[in-house]
Scaffold this active site. Structure first.
Site, PDB file in Angstrom:
ATOM      1  N   LYS A  80       0.870  -1.185   0.000  1.00  0.00           N
ATOM      2  CA  LYS A  80       0.000   0.000   0.000  1.00  0.00           C
ATOM      3  C   LYS A  80       0.901   1.227   0.000  1.00  0.00           C
ATOM      4  CE  LYS A  80      -4.426   1.122   0.388  1.00  0.00           C
ATOM      5  NZ  LYS A  80      -5.609   0.438  -0.151  1.00  0.00           N
ATOM      6  N   GLY A 180     -27.519   0.568   0.772  1.00  0.00           N
ATOM      7  CA  GLY A 180     -26.619   1.357  -0.063  1.00  0.00           C
ATOM      8  C   GLY A 180     -26.841   1.073  -1.537  1.00  0.00           C
ATOM      9  N   GLY A 182     -25.461   2.885  -4.085  1.00  0.00           N
ATOM     10  CA  GLY A 182     -24.491   3.759  -4.756  1.00  0.00           C
ATOM     11  C   GLY A 182     -23.873   3.074  -5.954  1.00  0.00           C
ATOM     12  N   VAL A 184     -21.701   0.603  -6.327  1.00  0.00           N
ATOM     13  CA  VAL A 184     -21.759  -0.864  -6.334  1.00  0.00           C
ATOM     14  C   VAL A 184     -23.209  -1.329  -6.211  1.00  0.00           C
ATOM     15  CG1 VAL A 184     -21.094  -2.972  -5.112  1.00  0.00           C
ATOM     16  CG2 VAL A 184     -19.442  -1.109  -5.349  1.00  0.00           C
ATOM     17  N   TYR A 186     -26.086  -0.145  -7.032  1.00  0.00           N
ATOM     18  CA  TYR A 186     -26.919  -0.032  -8.235  1.00  0.00           C
ATOM     19  C   TYR A 186     -26.718  -1.260  -9.149  1.00  0.00           C
ATOM     20  CZ  TYR A 186     -28.313   1.294 -12.917  1.00  0.00           C
ATOM     21  OH  TYR A 186     -28.872   1.281 -14.178  1.00  0.00           O
TER      22      TYR A 186
HETATM   23  N1  LIG Z   1     -16.484   0.672  -5.701  1.00  0.00           N
HETATM   24  C1  LIG Z   1     -15.716  -0.386  -5.542  1.00  0.00           C
HETATM   25  O1  LIG Z   1     -15.162  -0.917  -6.508  1.00  0.00           O
HETATM   26  C2  LIG Z   1     -15.532  -0.994  -4.169  1.00  0.00           C
HETATM   27  C3  LIG Z   1     -14.573  -2.032  -4.004  1.00  0.00           C
HETATM   28  C4  LIG Z   1     -14.423  -2.624  -2.747  1.00  0.00           C
HETATM   29  C5  LIG Z   1     -15.184  -2.165  -1.673  1.00  0.00           C
HETATM   30  N2  LIG Z   1     -16.094  -1.148  -1.851  1.00  0.00           N
HETATM   31  C6  LIG Z   1     -16.884  -0.715  -0.688  1.00  0.00           C
HETATM   32  O2  LIG Z   1     -18.270  -0.899  -0.976  1.00  0.00           O
HETATM   33  C7  LIG Z   1     -19.041   0.119  -0.362  1.00  0.00           C
HETATM   34  C8  LIG Z   1     -19.833   0.851  -1.426  1.00  0.00           C
HETATM   35  O3  LIG Z   1     -18.958   1.404  -2.378  1.00  0.00           O
HETATM   36  P1  LIG Z   1     -19.478   2.368  -3.538  1.00  0.00           P
HETATM   37  O4  LIG Z   1     -18.331   2.539  -4.451  1.00  0.00           O
HETATM   38  O5  LIG Z   1     -20.784   1.874  -4.031  1.00  0.00           O
HETATM   39  O6  LIG Z   1     -19.690   3.716  -2.701  1.00  0.00           O
HETATM   40  P2  LIG Z   1     -20.801   4.830  -2.945  1.00  0.00           P
HETATM   41  O7  LIG Z   1     -20.412   5.981  -2.096  1.00  0.00           O
HETATM   42  O8  LIG Z   1     -21.024   5.046  -4.400  1.00  0.00           O
HETATM   43  O9  LIG Z   1     -22.122   4.138  -2.373  1.00  0.00           O
HETATM   44  C9  LIG Z   1     -22.447   4.065  -1.020  1.00  0.00           C
HETATM   45  C10 LIG Z   1     -23.942   4.346  -0.930  1.00  0.00           C
HETATM   46  O10 LIG Z   1     -24.354   4.180   0.428  1.00  0.00           O
HETATM   47  C11 LIG Z   1     -25.253   5.215   0.743  1.00  0.00           C
HETATM   48  N3  LIG Z   1     -25.312   5.366   2.195  1.00  0.00           N
HETATM   49  C12 LIG Z   1     -24.459   6.048   3.010  1.00  0.00           C
HETATM   50  N4  LIG Z   1     -24.882   5.951   4.289  1.00  0.00           N
HETATM   51  C13 LIG Z   1     -25.983   5.173   4.283  1.00  0.00           C
HETATM   52  C14 LIG Z   1     -26.863   4.699   5.289  1.00  0.00           C
HETATM   53  N5  LIG Z   1     -26.701   5.012   6.575  1.00  0.00           N
HETATM   54  N6  LIG Z   1     -27.912   3.921   4.928  1.00  0.00           N
HETATM   55  C15 LIG Z   1     -28.111   3.599   3.625  1.00  0.00           C
HETATM   56  N7  LIG Z   1     -27.318   4.025   2.624  1.00  0.00           N
HETATM   57  C16 LIG Z   1     -26.260   4.809   2.953  1.00  0.00           C
HETATM   58  C17 LIG Z   1     -24.716   6.413   0.003  1.00  0.00           C
HETATM   59  O11 LIG Z   1     -25.691   7.413  -0.160  1.00  0.00           O
HETATM   60  C18 LIG Z   1     -24.307   5.776  -1.328  1.00  0.00           C
HETATM   61  O12 LIG Z   1     -25.375   5.752  -2.249  1.00  0.00           O
HETATM   62  C19 LIG Z   1     -18.026   1.006   0.388  1.00  0.00           C
HETATM   63  O13 LIG Z   1     -17.916   0.542   1.709  1.00  0.00           O
HETATM   64  C20 LIG Z   1     -16.729   0.752  -0.361  1.00  0.00           C
HETATM   65  O14 LIG Z   1     -15.601   0.979   0.448  1.00  0.00           O
HETATM   66  C21 LIG Z   1     -16.279  -0.572  -3.072  1.00  0.00           C
END
Ligand SMILES: NC(=O)c1ccc[n+]([C@@H]2O[C@H](COP(=O)([O-])OP(=O)(O)OC[C@H]3O[C@@H](n4cnc5c(N)ncnc54)[C@H](O)[C@@H]3O)[C@@H](O)[C@H]2O)c1
Length: 358
Positions: A80, A180, A182, A184, A186
Site C-alpha cells: 500500500k 446502499g 451507490g 456498487v 446499483y
Molecule cells: N467501488 C468499488 O469498486 C468498491 C470495491 C471494494 C469495496 N467497496 C466498498 O463498498 C461500499 C460501497 O462502495 P461504492 O463505491 O458503491 O460507494 P458509494 O459511495 O457510491 O455508495 C455508497 C452508498 O451508500 C449510501 N449510504 C451512506 N450511508 C448510508 C446509510 N446510513 N444507509 C443507507 N445508505 C447509505 C450512500 O448514499 C451511497 O449511495 C463502500 O464501503 C466501499 O468501500 C467498493
C-alpha cells in the site's frame, strides 16, 4: 513509535519513505508480504495529523492487502502507499510524476492505483513515469469502472452464502435486503433482479434510490434505519463499515450476510456472535475483491482482458465455499476461517518455493 517492532510483529518486509522537495511529495510505501507475488495496493492521499498516523495506516492497509489478494485467489502480495497531504489542495502534476518515478524504482515489486483521496487522473500522470499502475480507464488500457466487477463479485458472494445457508445457490424468490444503492449497490441490484431475487433497498440519497427505481421498479424501498429488521433471507451491506454491531445484530432476521462494504464487523467479536447465531457471514474482503481482481488483471502481460477478469471474479464463489468448509471443519467463525485460508495458502506456496527451479 517502534517501527521495526511493529513491522516484525505483523510480518512486514519493507517500509519506504519517499520525499521530493520540489513538488512537496511525502509518500510512504509499505510492502507486507510477497510470498504469492509482487505487492499490489492502492495509494491513499490523506492529511494525516502526524507522521506516526501515516506510518500506522500504511502498515495496517498493506497487511490487509496480503489477506485480500490471497483469499481471493490472486498471485499478488500485499502493499500500500500513502501520500501525506490534502487531496483537495496539495495535488500537482509534478507530485504524481515524482511519485511515479519512485514507484518505477521497484521495477514491478510494487504496483499501485487509486484509493481514498486519489483518482485515475492522478494515475494517468503517474503512468507516464512507470508501467506499474492499475485502475486506469478503458481508454488508457485499464478495466474502467471497478464498481461493476465489484458488484458482480458481490453477487457471486451472495450466491455462495445462499448455498451455505439454504443448501442451494439459487436466488429465485429469495428476499435480499440491500443497504446502499451507490456505485456498487446499483449494479448489484441489477444482477440480483436478473437472478430472480426480490430486492428490498435503502439509501440516504433520494437520487440514488430514484436511479434504481427507474431501472428496477420492482424494488421495495424502506427507510435507512429499517433495513436491519426487514424480513429477508440475505442482508447485503454496500454502504458503511461497522454496521454489524451490538445494536444491529439483535434486529437481523436474515440467515446470511454478504456485501461489498469494507470492515462490516464493528469488532471481531461480532463475527463470533454471527457464528453463534448460525448466520452465515461472507467475509467482506473476499466478497468485495472484484475491484482488486480487475486491477490485478490490468497488470498481466498483454494487459487487461475483461473476460479473464470476470472469470477470476466468479472465483469469489469457490473461495467462499472453501472458507465455509474451513469454518465447519475447525468450528470457527467465517472471518477467522478466511484468515486460516490465507495462512494455509501462504504456507503451501512457501513450501512449493523450496523446489529448485532454474
Ligand atoms: N467501488 C468499488 O469498486 C468498491 C470495491 C471494494 C469495496 N467497496 C466498498 O463498498 C461500499 C460501497 O462502495 P461504492 O463505491 O458503491 O460507494 P458509494 O459511495 O457510491 O455508495 C455508497 C452508498 O451508500 C449510501 N449510504 C451512506 N450511508 C448510508 C446509510 N446510513 N444507509 C443507507 N445508505 C447509505 C450512500 O448514499 C451511497 O449511495 C463502500 O464501503 C466501499 O468501500 C467498493
Amino acid at each position: 513509535m517502534k517501527i521495526f517492532e511493529m513491522m516484525e510483529k505483523e510480518g512486514h518486509e519493507q517500509l519506504i519513505f519517499n520525499q521530493d522537495k520540489a513538488s512537496g511529495l511525502k509518500a510512504l510505501i509499505a510492502i507486507h508480504d510477497t510470498t504469492l507475488g509482487p505487492a499490489l495496493g492502492g495509494c491513499r492521499m490523506w492529511p494525516y495529523k502526524t507522521e506516526e498516523e501515516a506510518i500506522y495506516d500504511v502498515l495496517r492497509l498493506s497487511k490487509g492487502m496480503t489477506y485480500k489478494s490471497a483469499a481471493s485467489g490472486q498471485d499478488y502480495g500485499g502493499g500500500k502507499s500513502v501520500i501525506w497531504g490534502d487531496p483537495k489542495k496539495d495535488k500537482s502534476e509534478a507530485m504524481f510524476r515524482a511519485f511515479g518515478r519512485f514507484i518505477d524504482g521497484f521495477k514491478g515489486r510494487f504496483s499501485t492505483g487509486t484509493d481514498v483521496g486519489t483518482t485515475y487522473h492522478d494515475f494517468i500522470i503517474c503512468r507516464k513515469e512507470t508501467p506499474y499502475i492499475g485502475a486506469l480507464p478503458e481508454s488508457y488500457g485499464g478495466g474502467g469502472n471497478s464498481s461493476i466487477i465489484t458488484a458482480f463479485g458481490t453477487w457471486k458472494g451472495i450466491k455462495a452464502v445462499a448455498k451455505e445457508a439454504f443448501g442451494s445457490d439459487s436466488l429465485e424468490g429469495k428476499v435480499i435486503a440491500v443497504q446502499g444503492l451507490g456505485k456498487v449497490g446499483y449494479y448489484l441490484v441489477g444482477y440480483l433482479i436478473e437472478d430472480g431475487a426480490k430486492v428490498i433497498g435503502t439509501d440516504i440519497v433520494q437520487e440514488h434510490i430514484d436511479k434504481v427505481l427507474a431501472d428496477y421498479p420492482g424494488v421495495t424501498i424502506v427507510k435507512p434505519e429499517e433495513i436491519y429488521e426487514v424480513e429477508c433471507d440475505i442482508f447485503s451491506p454496500n454502504a458503511l463499515g461497522a454496521i454489524i454491531n451490538d445494536e444491529t445484530i439483535p434486529k437481523l432476521k436474515c440467515k446470511a450476510i454478504a456485501g461489498a462494504a469494507n470492515n462490516q464487523l464493528a469488532e471481531p467479536r461480532h463475527g463470533d456472535k454471527l457464528h453463534e447465531l448460525g448466520i452465515v457471514y461472507g467475509p467482506d474482503y473476499v466478497v468485495n475483491a472484484g475491484g482488486l481482481i480487475q486491477v490485478a488483471d490490468e497488470l498481466e502481460p498483454g494487459g487487461y482482458n475483461k473476460e479473464r477478469a470476470y472469470g477470476k471474479a466468479a472465483g469469489i464463489y469457490d473461495m467462499l465455499l472453501k472458507i465455509f468448509e474451513i469454518s465447519r471443519r475447525d468450528n470457527i467463525p467465517t472471518y477467522k476461517a478466511a484468515d486460516t485460508l490465507v495462512h494455509e495458502r501462504l504456507e503451501t506456496y512457501r513450501k512449493v518455493k523450496t523446489i529448485y527451479k532454474k
